[in-house]
Design an enzyme around this catalytic site. Structure first.
Site, PDB file in Angstrom:
ATOM      1  N   TYR A  48       0.825  -1.206   0.000  1.00 44.74           N
ATOM      2  CA  TYR A  48       0.000   0.000   0.000  1.00 44.74           C
ATOM      3  C   TYR A  48       0.860   1.258   0.000  1.00 44.74           C
ATOM      4  O   TYR A  48       2.077   1.198   0.153  1.00 44.74           O
ATOM      5  CB  TYR A  48      -0.959  -0.009   1.190  1.00 44.74           C
ATOM      6  N   LYS A 163       6.381  -1.893   1.923  1.00 49.22           N
ATOM      7  CA  LYS A 163       5.205  -1.302   2.583  1.00 49.22           C
ATOM      8  C   LYS A 163       4.027  -2.266   2.446  1.00 49.22           C
ATOM      9  O   LYS A 163       3.116  -2.072   1.642  1.00 49.22           O
ATOM     10  CB  LYS A 163       4.907   0.087   1.994  1.00 49.22           C
ATOM     11  N   GLU A 195      12.511   2.288  13.899  1.00 51.36           N
ATOM     12  CA  GLU A 195      11.553   3.347  13.516  1.00 51.36           C
ATOM     13  C   GLU A 195      10.333   3.256  14.417  1.00 51.36           C
ATOM     14  O   GLU A 195      10.275   2.424  15.318  1.00 51.36           O
ATOM     15  CB  GLU A 195      11.159   3.188  12.044  1.00 51.36           C
ATOM     16  N   LEU A 219      11.249   1.314   6.881  1.00 56.60           N
ATOM     17  CA  LEU A 219      10.606   1.791   5.653  1.00 56.60           C
ATOM     18  C   LEU A 219      11.326   3.080   5.232  1.00 56.60           C
ATOM     19  O   LEU A 219      11.521   3.974   6.060  1.00 56.60           O
ATOM     20  CB  LEU A 219       9.130   2.098   5.919  1.00 56.60           C
TER      21      LEU A 219
END
Ligand SMILES: Cc1ncc(COP(=O)(O)O)c(C=O)c1O
Length: 302
Positions: A48, A163, A195, A219
């Site tokens: 996505y 993702k 993250e 990411l």
């Protein structure tokens, strides 16, 4: 009696406001249907993107569509739409300028084969879905108070650069953060900061901004990349380097970045103040650069 202003809003706009895109057609969201055999539903087998727009102009559309290409290639799906087709689908969902600020969400799953099997048969059409939803304006408290975070072990898989719509670990950690009165969980893997559950992390030590390097562990955030570009142009010193978890305790500032939340100053971490417990000066400078960039996007100048 509850009030309903729908009689004053042209029907076409009412439709547009809750229309979604599904497999080549725009339909009202309550009429969009996907099969229970869809591999997104059964396996979380899809990828996505979330792309912010301001006043009807996308911020970083090409960078997001490039990342979509990389995610699709990594999971061996071909991109079902051309770049131009994505542009026109997403533009229709947000509406023409001056549209309200919205994020376009899009996802591509491996589609709906006849049987549930880990291995997907050839020739199945992917399921393509997209919608737009309003971006909440940032609360004025952020600049004066910042946000609260916790740290958690990074229990995700080893391809966090993709993702994927399989977000169970992030969902679990976000719940833990919420239960602890925090906005985000900052994750630690092998003693290093990776993250947030839906954000990248920056640490300021003195006048230098540090962020973990791109790789399979994080990411590659579009906001992260933009922040690094803005830091470069604003002559703010930065480095992409591994951040040991213990550095968080002596950081002068910690920030989060994401497309819909922009740059957020973290002022409390694991029940201790970060720096002096207030949003820092380097964050304020970076946020100024970011807000200026966003204003140019909104005016259609970028
Ligand atoms: C795990 C993770 N890291 C980082 C980000 C930030 O990426 P971007 O700046 O492209 O929104 C996100 C956004 O959803 C995310 O889910």
């Amino acid at each position: 009696m509850f009030s309903d202003c729908s009689d004053r809003v042209p029907v076409e706009i009412q439709m547009r406001n809750n229309e979604v895109y599904l497999n080549g057609v725009f339909v009202p969201s309550d009429r969009a249907r996907v099969s229970v055999m869809d591999r997104g539903f059964l396996f979380g087998d899809g990828v996505y993107e979330v792309i912010p727009s301001y006043g009807g102009h996308f911020l970083g559309l090409d960078a997001h569509l490039d990342r979509l290409d990389r995610s699709l290639a990594a999971v061996r799906l071909s991109n079902p739409l051309s770049r131009d087709a994505w542009r026109s689908v997403l533009a229709r969902l947000i509406g023409p300028p001056p549209a309200p600020d919205q994020a376009a969400y899009l996802q591509v799953t491996r589609g709906t084969p006849p049987e549930r099997d880990h291995l997907c048969v050839d020739g199945v059409e992917p399921t393509v879905f997209a919608l737009a939803k309003p971006i909440k304006p940032r609360s004025p408290d952020i600049a004066s108070l910042g946000v609260v975070c916790i740290t958690r072990p990074d229990i995700r898989w080893q391809r966090c650069d993709i993702k994927t719509i399989s977000l169970l670990a992030a969902v679990m950690m976000r719940r833990e953060a919420e239960d602890a009165g925090a906005l985000e969980a900052i994750m630690i893997r092998d003693g290093l900061v990776t993250e947030g559950t839906a954000s990248n992390v920056f640490v300021v030590l003195g006048d230098q901004v540090l962020t973990p390097p791109a790789g399979h562990e994080i990411l590659p955030g579009i906001t992260r990349a933009l922040a690094l570009d803005l830091a470069r142009s604003g002559e703010i010193r930065f480095a992409e380097q591994p951040i040991p978890a213990e550095m968080l305790a002596r950081a002068d500032e910690i920030w989060l970045s994401s497309s819909t939340r922009e740059l957020l100053p973290v002022t409390r971490l694991d029940d201790r103040p970060v720096g002096d417990g207030r949003p820092g000066a380097v964050w304020a400078r970076m946020d100024g650069l970011y807000q200026r960039y966003k204003a140019q996007v909104r005016d259609g100048r970028i």
